[in-house]
Design a protein around this motif. Structure first.
Motif, PDB file in Angstrom:
ATOM      1  N   VAL A   1       0.455  -1.201  -0.084  1.00 36.79           N
ATOM      2  CA  VAL A   1       0.181   0.037  -0.245  1.00 36.79           C
ATOM      3  C   VAL A   1       0.802   1.530  -0.012  1.00 36.79           C
ATOM      4  O   VAL A   1       0.600   2.236  -0.731  1.00 36.79           O
ATOM      5  CB  VAL A   1      -0.896  -0.070   1.264  1.00 36.79           C
ATOM      6  N   HIS A   2       2.087   1.344   0.446  1.00 36.06           N
ATOM      7  CA  HIS A   2       2.815   2.627   0.789  1.00 36.06           C
ATOM      8  C   HIS A   2       2.954   2.355  -0.202  1.00 36.06           C
ATOM      9  O   HIS A   2       3.423   3.335  -0.898  1.00 36.06           O
ATOM     10  CB  HIS A   2       3.541   2.049   1.825  1.00 36.06           C
TER      11      HIS A   2
ATOM     12  N   PRO B   1      -2.156   7.224  -9.327  1.00 31.66           N
ATOM     13  CA  PRO B   1      -2.648   6.838  -8.664  1.00 31.66           C
ATOM     14  C   PRO B   1      -2.925   4.714  -9.595  1.00 31.66           C
ATOM     15  O   PRO B   1      -3.820   5.969 -10.548  1.00 31.66           O
ATOM     16  CB  PRO B   1      -3.107   7.557  -7.904  1.00 31.66           C
TER      17      PRO B   1
ATOM     18  N   PRO C   1      -2.735   1.522   6.124  1.00 33.83           N
ATOM     19  CA  PRO C   1      -2.566   2.003   5.452  1.00 33.83           C
ATOM     20  C   PRO C   1      -3.602   3.492   5.398  1.00 33.83           C
ATOM     21  O   PRO C   1      -4.435   2.969   4.176  1.00 33.83           O
ATOM     22  CB  PRO C   1      -1.358   2.430   5.564  1.00 33.83           C
ATOM     23  N   ALA C   2      -3.538   4.844   5.256  1.00 39.38           N
ATOM     24  CA  ALA C   2      -4.492   5.749   4.655  1.00 39.38           C
ATOM     25  C   ALA C   2      -4.141   5.682   2.792  1.00 39.38           C
ATOM     26  O   ALA C   2      -3.036   5.323   3.181  1.00 39.38           O
ATOM     27  CB  ALA C   2      -4.375   7.425   4.950  1.00 39.38           C
ATOM     28  N   THR C   3      -5.312   6.062   2.511  1.00 37.90           N
ATOM     29  CA  THR C   3      -4.865   6.275   0.791  1.00 37.90           C
ATOM     30  C   THR C   3      -5.441   6.762   0.550  1.00 37.90           C
ATOM     31  O   THR C   3      -7.127   8.108   0.882  1.00 37.90           O
ATOM     32  CB  THR C   3      -5.104   4.599  -0.357  1.00 37.90           C
ATOM     33  N   ALA C   4      -4.976   7.017  -1.183  1.00 37.20           N
ATOM     34  CA  ALA C   4      -5.632   8.303  -1.516  1.00 37.20           C
ATOM     35  C   ALA C   4      -6.843   7.892  -1.941  1.00 37.20           C
ATOM     36  O   ALA C   4      -7.232   8.506  -3.336  1.00 37.20           O
ATOM     37  CB  ALA C   4      -4.745   9.510  -2.384  1.00 37.20           C
TER      38      ALA C   4
ATOM     39  N   GLU D   1      -7.977   2.406  -7.713  1.00 34.25           N
ATOM     40  CA  GLU D   1      -8.775   1.350  -6.402  1.00 34.25           C
ATOM     41  C   GLU D   1      -8.100   0.611  -5.980  1.00 34.25           C
ATOM     42  O   GLU D   1      -7.002  -0.465  -6.817  1.00 34.25           O
ATOM     43  CB  GLU D   1     -10.029   0.851  -6.784  1.00 34.25           C
TER      44      GLU D   1
ATOM     45  N   LEU E   1       1.458   1.805  -3.250  1.00 36.95           N
ATOM     46  CA  LEU E   1       0.723   2.181  -4.458  1.00 36.95           C
ATOM     47  C   LEU E   1       0.329   3.696  -4.020  1.00 36.95           C
ATOM     48  O   LEU E   1       0.876   5.099  -4.892  1.00 36.95           O
ATOM     49  CB  LEU E   1      -0.364   1.639  -4.328  1.00 36.95           C
ATOM     50  N   ASN E   2       1.137   4.329  -2.885  1.00 38.19           N
ATOM     51  CA  ASN E   2       0.502   5.591  -2.196  1.00 38.19           C
ATOM     52  C   ASN E   2       2.315   6.230  -2.434  1.00 38.19           C
ATOM     53  O   ASN E   2       1.983   7.896  -3.336  1.00 38.19           O
ATOM     54  CB  ASN E   2       0.386   5.735  -0.504  1.00 38.19           C
ATOM     55  N   ARG E   3       3.258   6.308  -3.759  1.00 38.77           N
ATOM     56  CA  ARG E   3       4.070   6.355  -4.430  1.00 38.77           C
ATOM     57  C   ARG E   3       3.503   6.640  -5.467  1.00 38.77           C
ATOM     58  O   ARG E   3       4.688   7.314  -5.940  1.00 38.77           O
ATOM     59  CB  ARG E   3       5.464   5.964  -3.536  1.00 38.77           C
ATOM     60  N   GLN E   4       3.257   6.436  -5.951  1.00 38.65           N
ATOM     61  CA  GLN E   4       2.540   6.222  -7.597  1.00 38.65           C
ATOM     62  C   GLN E   4       2.762   7.183  -8.229  1.00 38.65           C
ATOM     63  O   GLN E   4       2.044   8.339  -7.743  1.00 38.65           O
ATOM     64  CB  GLN E   4       1.652   5.316  -7.736  1.00 38.65           C
TER      65      GLN E   4
END
Length: 302
Positions: free
Chosen positions: A19-20, A28, A45-48, A31, A22-25
């Motif tokens: 997930v971390h 993005p 973790p929180a995601t955008a 989903e 994916l948060n740095r893509q």
């Protein structure tokens, strides 16, 4: 839109790193959809971007069913699958979207393997690129952005993308394959039989996180044999033959006519032979099989 699908039982720390990643893509995902093969959902973790968990608890390991459930639930017109123990490169989603485009194809991204301790200080892509290794039994990236894969047996669900409508039209993974082994090769065979091209991609890279493992998978010997038999009944030939060969040489199974039968459960000698060592980023079936065929004592480490 491209939806990212994964599935898991345990490996919560690995999923957090995924997930971390994916948060740095740079691009993005639409989903994240997780097929959860355990009783309780994961703490994420929180995601955008939206993240949804599809509960698939079972006494067995429903790998095929979990992948299908994630794909059916996905809202993107394209889907990428990435195993829970992998960390996507920052261009992973964008590369898959670009390599796949609108074509009716299956695209497999690059995979590199991290040694033990690689993620102890968090995600460091520059360091990952220095220390990660290509699996010796897998093809490297093509010279161009895409290269044809002409052998469906090379398909591996670890890291791939395709159009969601084509995945569903094929029926997804065959859910009669239960537990570990065979469902990937069966899906690759279905894709090839349908005339859908399979490509290796340059890019769409992911890093496999270290965890102790066994190759050949002696801890799943019964499901490997059962799923190899299922493949034989369906397609008229055996799959996972290198694993079956190793199990025969280890005295775990025997060929009886046109079938295989269990002789005994694996013991510590078998686990010692096949266990991945901490100084190696991946376990190697080919190395173990070579040792067995050379008559190396089963106490040797893989």
């Amino acid at each position: 839109m491209l939806s990212l699908c994964t599935l898991g039982r345990g490996r919560a720390d690995h999923l957090v790193n995924l997930v971390h990643g994916l948060n740095r893509q740079a691009t993005p995902p639409a989903e994240l959809v997780i097929g959860v093969m355990q009783e309780t959902p994961y703490t994420l973790p929180a995601t955008a971007f939206p993240a949804r968990q599809i509960m698939m608890a079972s006494d067995t390991l429903p790998l095929a069913a979990a992948r299908n459930a994630a794909a059916r639930t996905a809202t993107g017109d394209r889907i990428a699958f990435l195993d829970i123990d992998c960390i996507p490169d920052p261009d992973f989603v964008g590369d898959h979207a670009a390599r796949l485009g609108d074509q009716d194809a299956l695209v497999m991204g690059e995979m590199l393997y991290l040694p033990a301790g690689a993620t102890d200080d968090g995600i460091d892509y520059a360091r990952f690129d220095r220390i990660a290794e290509l699996h010796s039994e897998r093809a490297g990236p093509p010279e161009g952005l895409l290269g044809p894969c002409r052998d469906y047996r090379c398909f591996w669900s670890l890291n791939f993308s395709m159009r969601r409508d084509r995945f569903l039209a094929l029926g997804g993974f065959d859910e009669s394959f239960v537990g570990y082994g065979g469902e990937d090769t069966d899906f690759g065979r279905s894709v090839a039989t349908a005339g859908v091209p399979i490509f290796w991609a340059r890019g769409a890279r992911a890093y496999h996180q270290y965890h102790p493992h066994h190759m050949p998978p002696v801890h799943h010997v019964e499901s490997v044999v059962a799923n190899a038999r299922r493949f034989h009944d369906k397609w008229g030939e055996w799959t996972m033959q290198h694993w079956l060969r190793a199990f025969v040489l280890m005295g775990l199974i025997a060929r009886r006519g046109d079938d295989y039968v269990m002789l005994r459960a694996p013991d510590e000698r078998d686990f010692a032979l096949t266990r991945q060592q901490a100084d190696r980023p991946y376990a190697s079936s080919a190395r173990v099989l070579s040792m067995l065929e050379a008559g190396t004592p089963a106490t040797a480490s893989a």
